[in-house]
Design a protein around this motif. Sequence first.
Motif, mmCIF file in Angstrom:
data_model
loop_
_atom_site.group_PDB
_atom_site.id
_atom_site.type_symbol
_atom_site.label_atom_id
_atom_site.label_comp_id
_atom_site.label_asym_id
_atom_site.label_seq_id
_atom_site.Cartn_x
_atom_site.Cartn_y
_atom_site.Cartn_z
ATOM 1 N N PRO A 38 0.835 -1.204 0.000
ATOM 2 C CA PRO A 38 0.000 0.000 0.000
ATOM 3 C C PRO A 38 0.875 1.261 0.000
ATOM 4 O O PRO A 38 1.929 1.302 0.644
ATOM 5 C CB PRO A 38 -0.791 -0.119 1.301
ATOM 6 N N LYS A 39 0.420 2.261 -0.732
ATOM 7 C CA LYS A 39 1.168 3.518 -0.816
ATOM 8 C C LYS A 39 1.088 4.272 0.509
ATOM 9 O O LYS A 39 0.251 3.982 1.346
ATOM 10 C CB LYS A 39 0.598 4.375 -1.936
ATOM 11 N N GLY A 40 1.997 5.243 0.679
ATOM 12 C CA GLY A 40 1.989 6.088 1.872
ATOM 13 C C GLY A 40 2.866 5.574 2.996
ATOM 14 O O GLY A 40 2.663 5.926 4.146
ATOM 15 N N TYR A 41 3.859 4.778 2.676
ATOM 16 C CA TYR A 41 4.711 4.167 3.696
ATOM 17 C C TYR A 41 6.011 4.947 3.893
ATOM 18 O O TYR A 41 6.411 5.751 3.060
ATOM 19 C CB TYR A 41 5.056 2.724 3.311
ATOM 20 N N VAL A 57 6.247 1.134 6.818
ATOM 21 C CA VAL A 57 5.504 1.569 7.996
ATOM 22 C C VAL A 57 4.537 2.702 7.621
ATOM 23 O O VAL A 57 4.901 3.612 6.872
ATOM 24 C CB VAL A 57 6.473 2.060 9.100
ATOM 25 N N TYR A 58 3.323 2.635 8.188
ATOM 26 C CA TYR A 58 2.272 3.610 7.912
ATOM 27 C C TYR A 58 1.984 4.456 9.141
ATOM 28 O O TYR A 58 2.330 4.069 10.264
ATOM 29 C CB TYR A 58 1.017 2.880 7.408
ATOM 30 N N LYS A 59 1.349 5.588 8.943
ATOM 31 C CA LYS A 59 1.106 6.543 10.026
ATOM 32 C C LYS A 59 0.300 5.960 11.177
ATOM 33 O O LYS A 59 0.446 6.377 12.316
ATOM 34 C CB LYS A 59 0.406 7.792 9.485
ATOM 35 N N ASP A 60 -0.548 4.959 10.898
ATOM 36 C CA ASP A 60 -1.366 4.366 11.962
ATOM 37 C C ASP A 60 -0.626 3.260 12.724
ATOM 38 O O ASP A 60 -1.218 2.532 13.496
ATOM 39 C CB ASP A 60 -2.684 3.835 11.396
ATOM 40 N N SER A 61 0.674 3.090 12.475
ATOM 41 C CA SER A 61 1.577 2.099 13.081
ATOM 42 C C SER A 61 1.476 0.711 12.453
ATOM 43 O O SER A 61 2.185 -0.207 12.856
ATOM 44 C CB SER A 61 1.412 1.999 14.604
ATOM 45 N N SER A 62 0.612 0.528 11.450
ATOM 46 C CA SER A 62 0.591 -0.745 10.733
ATOM 47 C C SER A 62 1.846 -0.815 9.870
ATOM 48 O O SER A 62 2.427 0.219 9.517
ATOM 49 C CB SER A 62 -0.673 -0.872 9.876
ATOM 50 N N ASP A 140 1.697 -6.396 10.608
ATOM 51 C CA ASP A 140 1.252 -6.312 12.001
ATOM 52 C C ASP A 140 0.558 -4.968 12.199
ATOM 53 O O ASP A 140 0.758 -4.034 11.422
ATOM 54 C CB ASP A 140 2.445 -6.443 12.954
ATOM 55 N N ASN A 141 -0.262 -4.889 13.245
ATOM 56 C CA ASN A 141 -0.986 -3.673 13.640
ATOM 57 C C ASN A 141 -1.962 -3.183 12.571
ATOM 58 O O ASN A 141 -2.172 -1.981 12.426
ATOM 59 C CB ASN A 141 -0.007 -2.538 13.993
ATOM 60 N N VAL A 142 -2.564 -4.097 11.825
ATOM 61 C CA VAL A 142 -3.458 -3.721 10.732
ATOM 62 C C VAL A 142 -4.906 -3.697 11.226
ATOM 63 O O VAL A 142 -5.411 -4.697 11.727
ATOM 64 C CB VAL A 142 -3.307 -4.696 9.538
#
Length: 160
Positions: A38-41, A57-62, A140-142
């Motif tokens: 997914p984009k935005g990492y 890594v994504y802003k929501d910690s996923s 993780d953290n999804v």
Amino acid sequence: MKYLIGVFLILTSCTMSKELSTVKYSPKAHLKYSLDVPKGYEIKGYEVTVEKERHYVYKDSSFIYITNFRNTPNYENIKSLGDSVLQLRFQNEELTKQVNELLGKNQITILPDTFELSGVNSKSLFWKDIKIGKVSVGYDNVPKEKKELFDKSLKTLKMK
């Protein structure tokens, strides 16, 4: 009807290409992988001698990872499934094969080439770990609303 199906497939593939971007991973000079994530990492990388790990890594910690480390970021999640699963998932395959040879039979179960585990972590978020040969991919953290996208991402792993 065929026209509508074709339009649907084109729109679906366009949507997927807008959500995902291809990343490359090469733990060794002769091994090359690609994965659509997914984009935005933000990329975080770890290397120790011949082992290499990448986190997207994504802003929501996923995050999604690809690694050839023996251990994976989902170690604690896998540990929560129980000792026998943990021992099988992180088994030293070469040593296990040698022990079985010395015993003259397959006394100890050998980890299959492809092995998948998943669940919900202590934060009630989804995780998944897939071991394919010497490489592991997972997340993780999804949150529930992103699980399908992250699952779709893991299915895009290709070895070149």
